[in-house]
Design an enzyme around this catalytic site. Structure first.
Site, short mmCIF file in Angstrom:
data_model
loop_
_atom_site.label_atom_id
_atom_site.label_comp_id
_atom_site.label_asym_id
_atom_site.label_seq_id
_atom_site.Cartn_x
_atom_site.Cartn_y
_atom_site.Cartn_z
N ARG A 149 0.85 -1.19 0.00
CA ARG A 149 0.00 0.00 0.00
C ARG A 149 0.89 1.25 0.00
NH1 ARG A 149 -3.58 -2.78 -1.54
NH2 ARG A 149 -5.64 -3.07 -0.62
N GLU A 165 -4.06 7.19 -5.57
CA GLU A 165 -4.37 6.31 -6.69
C GLU A 165 -5.77 6.61 -7.17
OE1 GLU A 165 -3.74 2.19 -5.83
OE2 GLU A 165 -1.74 2.52 -5.01
N HIS A 175 -0.67 -0.36 -9.71
CA HIS A 175 -1.37 -1.25 -8.77
C HIS A 175 -1.87 -2.53 -9.48
CE1 HIS A 175 -3.47 -1.27 -4.64
NE2 HIS A 175 -3.40 -2.52 -5.09
C1 DGY Z 1 -5.72 -6.24 -2.59
O1 DGY Z 1 -6.41 -7.26 -2.72
O2 DGY Z 1 -5.57 -5.73 -1.49
C2 DGY Z 1 -5.10 -5.68 -3.81
O3 DGY Z 1 -4.30 -4.59 -3.51
C3 DGY Z 1 -6.16 -5.31 -4.84
O4 DGY Z 1 -7.11 -4.51 -4.25
#
Ligand code: DGY
Length: 319
Positions: free
Chosen positions: A238, A267, A285
């Site tokens: 993240r 994002e 991402h």
């Molecule tokens: C998650 O599953 O946390 C990925 O980052 C996609 O959202």
């Protein structure tokens, strides 16, 4: 009457079809991210929501959700976009999709590591732009990944798969986690009780932990300098784990030789300052974005909804 499920984004077609086979479905045809007001309005027309990490379910939104909404099934493993305590207080069940995206996300961590260390962005750009005019012994020398000491922050499911893959590159695995994991799961990996000890012991670092108040901005001006000069940092977890200004400064000074980033504080879009740096390998991402995984995530989210409406405990219930 079948329960109504509001699917907030356009998921891969087989998932949409599978959900529609069991439930009455309302879809977001525009695929535009639904803001708080839109989610609140939608909650009056459905019994369940199948959401992605793009939808922010803050405490303020939860307070306004219709009592009709019983369950929020996340199409993600990370749930930092959902105020779980607020959902729990309102009696709204929340589930996620663990396990099924560990391979795909570990692959992206490895890709980031290789791409950043071996200067994939600069190389790709040189060929595409017709700037590759000669081969030379000093052309775009990168940092070899094989045999390096890799630090993994967060030895959960993704971290464990990454450790396995990295061992194929003969990397020495070190990790920091709230507590050590069973040695059988990460044979030979060295546990560091503190982040500082981990960062001072490795040459490459991968972030694979959830975003929580404790991990927010764990990479900052101070901690980045725990890494040795010339280290490589990758983030497939993240964006909020990183103080982006501090990382940009460390990349500019060369203290961090290269970074590979799949996640950003903002994002979509990311921080434009990263795009101006040659020593950063960027992805939008894509951690879990394989055909196989996005299908499996849908199946897992659907299984949670099915269980709930059959009166059984959903396998991935968080609250
Ligand atoms: C998650 O599953 O946390 C990925 O980052 C996609 O959202």
């Amino acid at each position: 009457m079948r329960p109504v499920v509001w699917i907030t984004r356009q998921l891969v077609a087989p998932v949409m079809e599978a959900v529609a086979a069991e439930f009455d479905v309302i879809t977001n045809e525009t695929d535009v991210v639904m803001d708080g007001d839109t989610l609140v309005a939608a909650s009056h027309a459905c019994d369940a929501m199948l959401i992605c990490h793009s939808e922010l379910i803050t405490a303020e939104v939860v307070a306004r959700l219709s009592p009709r909404l019983k369950i929020i099934a996340n199409y993600s493993v990370g749930v930092d976009h959902v105020d779980l305590a607020a959902c729990q207080a309102r009696g709204i069940v929340v589930t996620n999709t663990p396990d099924v995206l560990s391979d795909a996300t570990a692959e992206i961590s490895m890709l980031l590591l290789l791409g950043a260390a071996r200067r994939a962005y600069e190389g790709d750009r040189m060929v595409r732009q017709g700037l590759w005019t000669t081969w030379g012994p000093t052309l775009m020398n990168g940092i070899q990944v094989t045999g390096k000491r890799l630090g993994i922050v967060g030895m959960g499911r993704v971290g464990q798969v990454l450790a396995k893959r990295a061992r194929g590159f003969e990397m020495e695995i070190h990790y920091h986690n709230r507590r050590p994991v069973d040695d059988a799961l990460v044979p030979g990996a060295v546990y560091h009780p503190t982040l500082q000890s981990l960062m001072q012991s490795v040459e490459m670092l991968s972030l694979n932990c959830p975003a929580t108040p404790e991990t927010e901005r764990m990479m900052n001006a101070e901690s980045l300098h725990w890494l040795p000069r010339g280290a490589v940092l990758v983030n497939a977890a993240r964006g909020r784990l990183v103080d982006e200004d501090a990382l940009i400064a460390a990349l500019r000074s060369g203290h961090i030789a290269a970074a590979g980033l799949d996640c950003f504080v903002t994002e979509p879009g990311g921080n434009p300052a990263f795009a101006a740096l040659d020593n950063v390998f960027l992805l939008p991402h894509l951690g879990s974005s394989t055909h196989e995984t996005r299908f499996a995530m849908g199946q897992r989210a659907l299984a949670n909804l099915t269980a709930y409406f059959q009166g059984e405990p959903p396998r991935d219930r968080l609250v």
